[in-house]
Write an enzyme that holds these catalytic residues in place. Structure first.
Site, mmCIF file in Angstrom:
data_model
loop_
_atom_site.group_PDB
_atom_site.id
_atom_site.type_symbol
_atom_site.label_atom_id
_atom_site.label_comp_id
_atom_site.label_asym_id
_atom_site.label_seq_id
_atom_site.Cartn_x
_atom_site.Cartn_y
_atom_site.Cartn_z
ATOM 1 N N LYS A 17 0.743 -1.038 0.013
ATOM 2 C CA LYS A 17 -0.007 0.013 -0.110
ATOM 3 C C LYS A 17 0.914 1.217 0.033
ATOM 4 O O LYS A 17 2.003 1.330 0.335
ATOM 5 C CB LYS A 17 -0.994 0.009 1.238
ATOM 6 C CG LYS A 17 -0.230 0.077 2.616
ATOM 7 C CD LYS A 17 0.276 1.276 3.115
ATOM 8 C CE LYS A 17 0.796 1.307 4.513
ATOM 9 N NZ LYS A 17 1.529 2.461 4.971
ATOM 10 N N VAL A 126 10.774 -4.885 3.960
ATOM 11 C CA VAL A 126 10.350 -4.751 5.573
ATOM 12 C C VAL A 126 10.679 -3.511 5.909
ATOM 13 O O VAL A 126 11.732 -2.676 5.588
ATOM 14 C CB VAL A 126 10.906 -5.906 6.391
ATOM 15 C CG1 VAL A 126 10.481 -5.755 7.823
ATOM 16 C CG2 VAL A 126 10.558 -7.195 5.748
ATOM 17 N N ALA A 128 9.396 -0.497 5.367
ATOM 18 C CA ALA A 128 9.694 0.534 4.164
ATOM 19 C C ALA A 128 8.375 1.354 4.146
ATOM 20 O O ALA A 128 8.086 2.002 3.053
ATOM 21 C CB ALA A 128 9.794 -0.360 3.118
ATOM 22 N N LEU A 130 5.306 0.150 3.188
ATOM 23 C CA LEU A 130 4.521 -0.213 2.231
ATOM 24 C C LEU A 130 3.549 -1.375 2.809
ATOM 25 O O LEU A 130 2.482 -2.093 2.227
ATOM 26 C CB LEU A 130 5.255 -1.038 1.449
ATOM 27 C CG LEU A 130 6.216 -0.246 0.450
ATOM 28 C CD1 LEU A 130 7.188 -0.957 -0.151
ATOM 29 C CD2 LEU A 130 5.414 0.665 -0.444
ATOM 30 N N GLY A 132 3.647 -4.428 4.278
ATOM 31 C CA GLY A 132 3.768 -5.911 3.918
ATOM 32 C C GLY A 132 3.196 -6.790 4.930
ATOM 33 O O GLY A 132 2.351 -7.826 4.539
ATOM 34 N N SER A 134 1.342 -6.306 7.437
ATOM 35 C CA SER A 134 -0.187 -6.280 7.660
ATOM 36 C C SER A 134 -1.076 -7.013 6.386
ATOM 37 O O SER A 134 -2.269 -7.427 6.659
ATOM 38 C CB SER A 134 -0.613 -4.671 7.791
ATOM 39 O OG SER A 134 -0.035 -4.211 9.066
ATOM 40 N N ASP A 167 -3.253 -1.227 10.575
ATOM 41 C CA ASP A 167 -3.217 -1.039 9.001
ATOM 42 C C ASP A 167 -3.930 -2.335 8.397
ATOM 43 O O ASP A 167 -4.500 -2.447 7.393
ATOM 44 C CB ASP A 167 -2.001 -1.387 8.355
ATOM 45 C CG ASP A 167 -1.247 0.152 8.492
ATOM 46 O OD1 ASP A 167 -1.888 1.242 8.898
ATOM 47 O OD2 ASP A 167 -0.096 0.480 8.011
#
Length: 326
Positions: A17, A126, A128, A130, A132, A134, A167
């Site tokens: 995301k 990881v 970052a 983004l 991942g 979640s 998230d």
């Protein structure tokens, strides 16, 4: 789960995301932050494979869920050194949470006569920003709800997901969403599908460290996403980049603490490009324009070629509701 029926093996995609904006409105007494954010799923995916194996001899204390990192994964996990550490992985925790919920509510163990093996192919970096981990958790909840035939409604899954991370409920919606509260009050939105160039400096940023920093802005007034603006965003995301009302309140702290992230902003500015931080970093993204316009991908590719070699880049596009399958 019917004890006589072992679910089929299934592989699913867990998207990354972007936070198209992230505003911190205040800090609650429990330590959580009130926020507003516009979440956009993008076509960068982890993959999870779920396989069940019949097991009629397992003792009550035996491990029923196993998680392994696919050795071909381009991204490693910091906490994969031992079986104990693997149990802290959000996909593992999501599977066990859903299992225990069913035991508590129905008195039935979905894994009474089976073991679950989860293989995670990690592509999303990881730490970052983004999402991942979640996303992996949400994909696990959605998939096992289906494979175990639990038929839990979305609101129940969101309640479970919130126990794993703020998230996670967003990823359960499988759509762009305006998020409020601590991230659990979600309004799905239809957004224009646009290209983004992701730039990752290779560093891991701790979300608690950023949210706990004394210099973090925590008093941004709540913005109302008016119906007229929502209509605009279905055609173009440009109002988000042209208006000074939308930004990421974590950016100042992250740029100060991580010079490599600050360098990306300086480079983008020198190239005349708008850029944003996603989440608490470390990924920076440049909006490049509508997917339907070939020039947007060309712009991203030109920028990627000019990017200093110390950084990794990737062209992604926003996912619309129903444009990816979990």
């Amino acid at each position: 789960m019917d004890s006589l029926r072992i679910p089929p093996s299934l592989s699913v995609l867990a998207p990354a995301k972007l936070n198209l904006f992230l505003h911190i409105n205040g800090r609650r007494e429990d330590g959580y932050h009130e926020l507003q954010s516009l979440f956009q799923p993008v076509d960068l995916f982890d993959t999870l494979r779920f396989e069940h194996e019949a097991c009629s001899t397992r003792q009550p204390d035996d491990v029923a869920i196993h998680l392994r990192l696919d050795p071909s994964s381009p991204v490693s996990l910091p906490a994969e050194a031992s079986e104990h550490d693997k149990r802290s992985n959000l996909a593992f925790r999501a599977a066990e949470l859903l299992r225990q919920h069913q035991i508590r509510m129905k008195g039935e163990d979905p894994l009474a006569n089976a073991e679950l093996h989860i293989t995670l192919t990690k592509v999303i970096p990881v730490g970052a920003g983004l999402g991942g981990g979640s996303s992996d958790a949400a994909s696990t909840l959605l998939t096992l709800n289906r494979l175990w035939n639990l038929k839990l409604p979305l609101k129940n899954l969101c309640s479970l997901g919130l126990q794993l991370g703020a998230d996670v409920p967003f990823f359960l919606y499988q759509s762009a969403c305006l998020a409020e509260g601590i991230g659990e009050v979600l309004t799905p939105l239809k957004l224009a599908q646009e290209h983004f160039l992701l730039i990752h400096p290779g560093c891991h940023i701790s979300t608690p460290a950023i949210f706990g920093h004394q210099a973090l802005t925590r008093d941004t007034p709540k913005r109302k996403i008016a119906p007229a603006l929502r209509d605009e965003l279905t055609a173009s995301l440009s109002p988000l980049w042209s208006s000074k009302m939308f930004g990421n309140d974590c950016e100042t702290v992250v740029r100060f603490q991580h010079p490599e992230v600050n360098d990306i902003f300086d480079w983008a500015s020198a190239e005349g490009q708008t850029c944003r931080l996603t989440g608490t970093g470390s990924t920076v993204f440049i909006p490049c324009g509508p997917v339907a316009n070939p020039e947007s991908a060309s712009l991203a590719n030109r920028l990627a070629q000019k990017l200093p070699s110390a950084y990794n880049s990737r062209l992604v596009s926003g996912l619309t509701s129903g444009s990816h399958k979990l």
